[in-house]
Scaffold this active site. Sequence first.
Site, PDB file in Angstrom:
ATOM      1  N   GLY A 178      -9.263   8.485   1.010  1.00 49.45           N
ATOM      2  CA  GLY A 178      -8.746   8.240   2.351  1.00 49.45           C
ATOM      3  C   GLY A 178      -7.984   6.935   2.384  1.00 49.45           C
ATOM      4  O   GLY A 178      -7.429   6.501   1.377  1.00 49.45           O
ATOM      5  N   CYS A 179      -7.978   6.307   3.517  1.00 48.59           N
ATOM      6  CA  CYS A 179      -7.257   5.045   3.689  1.00 48.59           C
ATOM      7  C   CYS A 179      -7.724   4.017   2.663  1.00 48.59           C
ATOM      8  O   CYS A 179      -8.913   3.733   2.559  1.00 48.59           O
ATOM      9  CB  CYS A 179      -7.489   4.519   5.099  1.00 48.59           C
ATOM     10  SG  CYS A 179      -6.744   2.914   5.397  1.00 48.59           S
TER      11      CYS A 179
END
Length: 169
Positions: A9-10
């Site tokens: 993810g981020c």
Amino acid sequence: MERAIFAGGCFWCMVQPFEEQAGILSVRSGYTGGHLPNPSYEQVCAKTTGHTEAVEIIFDPKQIAYKDLVELYWAQTDPTDAFGQFEDRGDNYRPVIYYTTERQKEIAEQSKANLQASGRFDQPIVTTIEPAEPFYLAEDYHQGFYKKNPKRYAQSSAIRHQFLEENWS
């Protein structure tokens, strides 16, 4: 020294957990797995490069084992979500363990099988395990984001932290 690359993810949320471990020499945010050399953040976010946001970790295997890094990686992600992580959606946020050696591949595959067999999650573990490709360093403002922008980091990671608390504690 060895190198590990994880996409979860981020990338802002993937730095701190690794950076706090003994034996970690560096954790850098960047992009990998796509077809465009030296992509920008804007290009990756446009979802046309094939890249994922990832972290590159340089570590001393005498102080921390790759197996331990993989276990820490799982505990930062939702391994049942192939289409992003938490509020970040799309291929550029998909969970991937990128291996740099055959030994890393074996360790990651065994760890994934163990997690699936554990019954911790009702759904299949869908995180992919792929060969490492060129890693392109993200822009400076992304590096160490949690230190530079603690309030924004806390806001952007709140949903992730709630999931981790409920599923990994």
